[in-house]
Design a protein around this motif. Sequence first.
Motif, PDB file in Angstrom:
ATOM      1  N   TRP A   1     -72.021 -47.412  -6.868  1.00 41.17           N
ATOM      2  CA  TRP A   1     -73.305 -46.880  -7.276  1.00 41.17           C
ATOM      3  C   TRP A   1     -73.208 -45.367  -7.254  1.00 41.17           C
ATOM      4  O   TRP A   1     -72.577 -44.783  -6.385  1.00 41.17           O
ATOM      5  CB  TRP A   1     -74.398 -47.354  -6.321  1.00 41.17           C
ATOM      6  CG  TRP A   1     -75.767 -47.032  -6.808  1.00 41.17           C
ATOM      7  CD1 TRP A   1     -76.555 -47.845  -7.548  1.00 41.17           C
ATOM      8  CD2 TRP A   1     -76.508 -45.840  -6.598  1.00 41.17           C
ATOM      9  NE1 TRP A   1     -77.750 -47.235  -7.818  1.00 41.17           N
ATOM     10  CE2 TRP A   1     -77.745 -45.981  -7.234  1.00 41.17           C
ATOM     11  CE3 TRP A   1     -76.248 -44.650  -5.945  1.00 41.17           C
ATOM     12  CZ2 TRP A   1     -78.716 -45.001  -7.239  1.00 41.17           C
ATOM     13  CZ3 TRP A   1     -77.217 -43.671  -5.947  1.00 41.17           C
ATOM     14  CH2 TRP A   1     -78.432 -43.855  -6.581  1.00 41.17           C
ATOM     15  N   GLY A   2     -73.863 -44.736  -8.227  1.00 42.49           N
ATOM     16  CA  GLY A   2     -73.860 -43.283  -8.258  1.00 42.49           C
ATOM     17  C   GLY A   2     -75.034 -42.746  -9.041  1.00 42.49           C
ATOM     18  O   GLY A   2     -75.773 -43.492  -9.686  1.00 42.49           O
ATOM     19  N   ARG A   3     -75.183 -41.430  -8.970  1.00 41.99           N
ATOM     20  CA  ARG A   3     -76.298 -40.769  -9.652  1.00 41.99           C
ATOM     21  C   ARG A   3     -75.812 -39.449 -10.238  1.00 41.99           C
ATOM     22  O   ARG A   3     -75.087 -38.704  -9.591  1.00 41.99           O
ATOM     23  CB  ARG A   3     -77.426 -40.502  -8.662  1.00 41.99           C
ATOM     24  CG  ARG A   3     -78.603 -39.761  -9.273  1.00 41.99           C
ATOM     25  CD  ARG A   3     -79.628 -39.309  -8.245  1.00 41.99           C
ATOM     26  NE  ARG A   3     -79.898 -40.277  -7.212  1.00 41.99           N
ATOM     27  CZ  ARG A   3     -80.927 -41.139  -7.231  1.00 41.99           C
ATOM     28  NH1 ARG A   3     -81.772 -41.141  -8.223  1.00 41.99           N
ATOM     29  NH2 ARG A   3     -81.097 -41.985  -6.237  1.00 41.99           N
ATOM     30  N   GLU A   5     -77.900 -36.338 -11.780  1.00 40.20           N
ATOM     31  CA  GLU A   5     -79.230 -35.775 -12.024  1.00 40.20           C
ATOM     32  C   GLU A   5     -79.253 -35.059 -13.372  1.00 40.20           C
ATOM     33  O   GLU A   5     -78.213 -34.630 -13.888  1.00 40.20           O
ATOM     34  CB  GLU A   5     -79.603 -34.791 -10.903  1.00 40.20           C
ATOM     35  CG  GLU A   5     -79.625 -35.392  -9.512  1.00 40.20           C
ATOM     36  CD  GLU A   5     -80.794 -36.341  -9.281  1.00 40.20           C
ATOM     37  OE1 GLU A   5     -81.733 -36.355 -10.105  1.00 40.20           O
ATOM     38  OE2 GLU A   5     -80.759 -37.066  -8.272  1.00 40.20           O
ATOM     39  N   LEU A  32     -68.109 -42.806 -13.028  1.00 37.49           N
ATOM     40  CA  LEU A  32     -69.532 -42.508 -13.086  1.00 37.49           C
ATOM     41  C   LEU A  32     -69.858 -41.637 -14.300  1.00 37.49           C
ATOM     42  O   LEU A  32     -70.797 -41.916 -15.053  1.00 37.49           O
ATOM     43  CB  LEU A  32     -69.976 -41.820 -11.801  1.00 37.49           C
ATOM     44  CG  LEU A  32     -71.437 -41.439 -11.695  1.00 37.49           C
ATOM     45  CD1 LEU A  32     -72.329 -42.669 -11.776  1.00 37.49           C
ATOM     46  CD2 LEU A  32     -71.683 -40.678 -10.405  1.00 37.49           C
ATOM     47  N   ALA A  36     -72.111 -42.545 -17.765  1.00 31.19           N
ATOM     48  CA  ALA A  36     -73.298 -41.765 -18.123  1.00 31.19           C
ATOM     49  C   ALA A  36     -73.201 -41.110 -19.497  1.00 31.19           C
ATOM     50  O   ALA A  36     -74.148 -40.456 -19.936  1.00 31.19           O
ATOM     51  CB  ALA A  36     -73.530 -40.681 -17.068  1.00 31.19           C
ATOM     52  N   PRO A  45     -78.476 -38.155 -17.731  1.00 29.91           N
ATOM     53  CA  PRO A  45     -78.814 -38.558 -16.357  1.00 29.91           C
ATOM     54  C   PRO A  45     -78.509 -40.049 -16.181  1.00 29.91           C
ATOM     55  O   PRO A  45     -78.668 -40.845 -17.105  1.00 29.91           O
ATOM     56  CB  PRO A  45     -80.312 -38.279 -16.268  1.00 29.91           C
ATOM     57  CG  PRO A  45     -80.576 -37.251 -17.312  1.00 29.91           C
ATOM     58  CD  PRO A  45     -79.615 -37.553 -18.427  1.00 29.91           C
ATOM     59  N   PHE A  46     -78.076 -40.387 -14.989  1.00 32.18           N
ATOM     60  CA  PHE A  46     -77.647 -41.764 -14.733  1.00 32.18           C
ATOM     61  C   PHE A  46     -77.890 -42.079 -13.270  1.00 32.18           C
ATOM     62  O   PHE A  46     -77.656 -41.238 -12.399  1.00 32.18           O
ATOM     63  CB  PHE A  46     -76.150 -41.905 -15.051  1.00 32.18           C
ATOM     64  CG  PHE A  46     -75.590 -43.275 -14.838  1.00 32.18           C
ATOM     65  CD1 PHE A  46     -75.607 -44.205 -15.854  1.00 32.18           C
ATOM     66  CD2 PHE A  46     -75.024 -43.629 -13.624  1.00 32.18           C
ATOM     67  CE1 PHE A  46     -75.067 -45.481 -15.666  1.00 32.18           C
ATOM     68  CE2 PHE A  46     -74.483 -44.889 -13.424  1.00 32.18           C
ATOM     69  CZ  PHE A  46     -74.510 -45.812 -14.448  1.00 32.18           C
ATOM     70  N   ALA A  47     -78.329 -43.277 -13.005  1.00 28.54           N
ATOM     71  CA  ALA A  47     -78.426 -43.778 -11.634  1.00 28.54           C
ATOM     72  C   ALA A  47     -78.205 -45.275 -11.687  1.00 28.54           C
ATOM     73  O   ALA A  47     -78.908 -45.986 -12.403  1.00 28.54           O
ATOM     74  CB  ALA A  47     -79.786 -43.460 -11.019  1.00 28.54           C
ATOM     75  N   GLY A  48     -77.208 -45.753 -10.978  1.00 26.87           N
ATOM     76  CA  GLY A  48     -76.954 -47.177 -10.951  1.00 26.87           C
ATOM     77  C   GLY A  48     -75.502 -47.498 -10.685  1.00 26.87           C
ATOM     78  O   GLY A  48     -74.696 -46.620 -10.385  1.00 26.87           O
ATOM     79  N   THR A  50     -71.752 -48.628 -11.623  1.00 22.51           N
ATOM     80  CA  THR A  50     -70.812 -48.484 -12.718  1.00 22.51           C
ATOM     81  C   THR A  50     -69.748 -49.562 -12.551  1.00 22.51           C
ATOM     82  O   THR A  50     -69.109 -49.655 -11.509  1.00 22.51           O
ATOM     83  CB  THR A  50     -70.182 -47.081 -12.788  1.00 22.51           C
ATOM     84  OG1 THR A  50     -69.212 -47.066 -13.837  1.00 22.51           O
ATOM     85  CG2 THR A  50     -69.540 -46.651 -11.492  1.00 22.51           C
TER      86      THR A  50
END
Length: 115
Positions: A1-3, A5, A32, A36, A45-48, A50
């Motif tokens: 999981w990663g983010r 911003e 990641l 994204a 932007p990405f959150a979730g 991979t």
Amino acid sequence: WGRIEADVADRLNAVRAAGGRVISVGTTSLRLLESATGEDKVIRPFAGDTSIFITPGYRFRAIDGLMTNFHLPKSTLFMLVSALMGRERMQAAYAHAIAQGYRFYSYGDSSLLLP
């Protein structure tokens, strides 16, 4: 999981627009960033999670290089670096690393891979 911003995505896209390179530090960061990035090579932007699995033949969209350690030669991470640099080149690099006594695994020697 990663983010990633929005401000980070904007800065990375600005680097690319100015002619700079995006260098991932680590294979997890690379995955990641690739997750994204759209086909248009814009990082969003990405959150979730991979679950991207990168093998030879993959077309990189987000990164221009990778800093990573030496992974086990028959691992999925070796396939990832081979996708970036080519299998023959990575086999030669690993043969050199083994001959010179480089350390592998998470606390091993690192490499900067620039295709």
